[in-house]
Structures are given as structure tokens and as C-alpha cells.
Design an enzyme around this catalytic site. Structure first.
Site: not given
Ligand code: ADP
Ligand code: TRP
Length: 318
Positions: A111, A190, A193
Site C-alpha cells: 500500500k 491478475k 480493482k
């Protein structure tokens, strides 16, 4: 055996979620296991900063699961926020959590690498996840490969708690079926979202998205190797083994184009999802019925949480 999993309501669910996570829950449900499934709205707050969007996404995820096969008579389904005791347990676990353990978590580092703000919520995410699991006394936790480390953190924290306060928690196992493939998205990476390459479960523009799946430029007449081709890989998920063998043979023989394969994929998708879509439309008309399902689930989940918390509070000295 108690099986528990959670899903974040941080966006619309897509084919990758269905074949990578939802379907294995439905298979376990069919086996009659003791199932708990919750919508991790506290976790989603680490990335969703819009109350209306969070509330809507929570409802959409519940509808998706119910439409696609979750049976509330067999699976306890609830919103994470309806069991506030998880926050309490998360604090007790926090007090035993070494900073280094969280600093090593890949999902946090990932992240950060993607430019997210370093918040305490993101950092402490695995502690809350451990609380979700331990409070319900789960044995097995179906998750994607990306969550494996969080299960290791959960086991570590359970062990630390038990070492400090006595044998309270079971050490849960991750359940990551090897058979679950990584579902490719419309660009061949892959499906996720974060990569903007998803096809949502009930995507209104499903046709456009399927027709837009990226392929190579081998001319239609030439034979093609199907393995590794995104359309073929996606078709395998929806079609029968006979249909899959037929498509493979057609590709290898030549004279079979990607456009034809995309149409076959689209119709196989509709065959599986149209009945789900109908059920979803029915469910979405009755707001009270959905609320009833979630509050019945919450009541059951809170009973399970209360059993754990009574022992925990006594053990920690409260
Ligand atoms: P996203 O990558 O879109 O953010 P999540 O991480 O929220 O999806 O996915 C929740 C779960 O759905 C994952 O833990 C994993 O089990 C499953 N999943 C998501 N995308 C895929 C995929 N492309 N292939 C297989 N499983 C997937
Ligand atoms: N972190 C999980 C995910 O993103 C969602 C989640 C939160 C979860 N709490 C959980 C999964 C507890 C399993 C058990 O996929």
C-alpha cells in the site's frame, strides 16, 4: 469445524472474487460446515473515505453473496461493524503486538509503494483481522494467497495472548485451495480493482468488456495455443470440460478467431450469471428482508463473540 471469512466492501465484486473466493465458500457451505462470513466494513475504512459509498458497497456485497449462493440458513452472515467487540479485542491484541511484526507485512508495504498515506489504520489492519478471526473461534479461514501472511500474524498473536494469559484462543489455519487459479483480467494481468481490469459480477457493460479482452494479433486462420490465453483461461471457469476441450481443439486447428471465443465466453457467463442476476433483482427490491438477514446474522455472531470476550476480559483483568 468453524470456517470464517471476510470480504472488504471496497468496490464492486468481480469475476476474480467469485472464482477466487466466493465459490469456495459456497462449496464449503454445501458440505454443511459451520460457516461464518462477514462484510469487513471497518477494514474498508482504511481506503474508503466516503460514508455513503461505504454503506452502499456494504449492501452491494451482501446482495452479491446472497444472489450467487450464500444461504443465510446455513451461513451466518453479518457486517463487521455489528460486532463492535472485535474492536475491543483488537486493542487487547494491539498491546501484545510488536511493531516489527506489522512493519514486515507485505500488504502494508505494498500500500505504501502504491502511494497510500501511512495511517495507523492501515498499519494495524492485521491486528483487527486477527480479532475478527479469534473472537469467532474459527478453525479454518479461506483467503486468497495475498492474505496468507495475515493468517500467520493471527496465529502469532493468538500464541502471544495464550502465553501471557493462558490457553484462550485456538490457532486457526488459512485455507488456500491450490486449485484456485489466479483469474486474469481484461489486460491479461491478475484481475484486480487496483489494475482497472475487472469484469464485475453483474457488469452492465459485460459485453463490451469481454469483447475488449486483450489478445495477440495472430490472424484468424492460423492455429493458436489456447493455454495461457486469457479468453480460454476465463472460459475454463464457466464452461463444461467438453466445451473447454472443444474450444482448445478449435484454437489448435486454426480458422477459429478470438472474436468467436469471446462470444462463447460471453454466453457461458450469461448461462451461469443470469439466474443470479434475477435473484439479485428480487432481493434488492426488499430492503427490509436484507436488513433482517444481516441483523439475524449479527445476533448469532455477537453470541459467539460474547463467549470469547467473557473469557478474555476475565483473563486480562477487567
Ligand atoms: P482486488 O484485488 O480486486 O482488490 P481483493 O483483494 O479485495 O480484490 O479480493 C478479495 C479476495 O478475492 C482475495 O483475497 C482473493 O481470494 C480473491 N481474488 C481477487 N482477485 C482475484 C483473482 N484475480 N484471482 C483469484 N482470486 C482473486
Ligand atoms: N483482509 C481480507 C481481504 O482483504 C478481508 C478480511 C478482513 C478477512 N478480516 C478478515 C478475511 C478475517 C478473512 C478473515 O481479503
Amino acid at each position: 469445524m468453524r470456517i470464517l471469512t471476510g470480504i472488504q466492501p471496497s468496490g464492486r465484486l468481480h469475476w476474480g472474487n467469485y472464482f477466487g473466493a466466493m465459490k469456495s465458500m459456497f462449496d464449503l457451505q454445501a458440505k454443511g460446515e459451520d460457516m461464518f462470513m462477514f462484510i469487513a466494513n471497518f477494514h474498508a475504512m482504511t481506503t474508503v473515505r466516503d460514508g455513503k459509498a461505504l454503506r452502499e458497497a456494504t449492501r452491494e456485497v451482501a446482495l452479491d453473496y446472497l444472489a450467487c449462493g450464500l444461504d443465510p440458513a446455513k451461513t451466518t452472515v453479518y457486517r463487521q461493524s455489528d460486532v463492535p467487540e472485535v474492536q475491543e479485542l483488537a486493542w487487547y491484541l494491539s498491546c501484545l503486538t510488536p511493531m516489527g511484526l506489522l512493519e514486515r507485512c507485505h500488504s502494508y508495504k505494498d500500500k505504501m509503494a502504491h502511494g497510500f498515506e501511512a495511517t495507523h489504520g492501515l498499519f494495524a489492519y492485521p491486528v483487527l483481522m486477527a480479532a475478527d478471526i479469534l473472537i469467532m473461534n474459527a478453525d479454518l479461514v479461506p483467503v486468497g494467497k495475498d492474505q496468507k501472511q495475515h493468517l500467520e500474524v493471527t496465529r502469532d498473536l493468538a500464541q502471544k495472548f495464550n502465553n501471557a494469559y493462558g490457553e484462550i484462543f485456538k490457532l486457526p489455519d488459512a485455507y488456500i485451495p491450490e486449485s484456485v487459479a489466479t483469474i486474469p483480467g481484461t489486460d491479461g494481468q491478475k484481475m484486480s480493482k487496483s489494475y482497472h481490469n475487472t469484469i464485475e459480477l453483474f457488469d452492465p457493460s459485460v459485453k463490451k468488456k469481454v469483447m475488449g479482452i486483450v489478445t495477440d494479433s495472430t490472424p484468424m486462420e492460423e492455429p493458436k495455443e489456447p493455454e495461457g490465453n486469457s479468453i480460454y483461461e476465463l472460459y475454463k471457469l464457466f464452461a463444461t470440460p467438453e466445451e473447454v476441450a472443444e474450444m482448445a481443439a478449435a484454437f489448435r486447428a486454426g480458422g477459429y478467431g478470438y472474436g468467436q471465443a469471446k462470444k462463447a465466453l460471453l454466453s457461458a457467463y450469461h448461462r451461469l450469471f443470469d439466474p443470479f442476476r434475477e435473484r439479485r433483482e428480487e432481493l434488492s427490491k426488499d430492503v427490509d428482508a436484507l436488513e433482517d438477514i444481516l441483523s439475524t446474522g449479527a445476533a448469532k455472531a455477537r453470541c459467539a463473540a460474547a463467549i470469547a470476550m467473557e473469557k478474555v476480559r476475565t483473563a486480562v483483568g477487567l
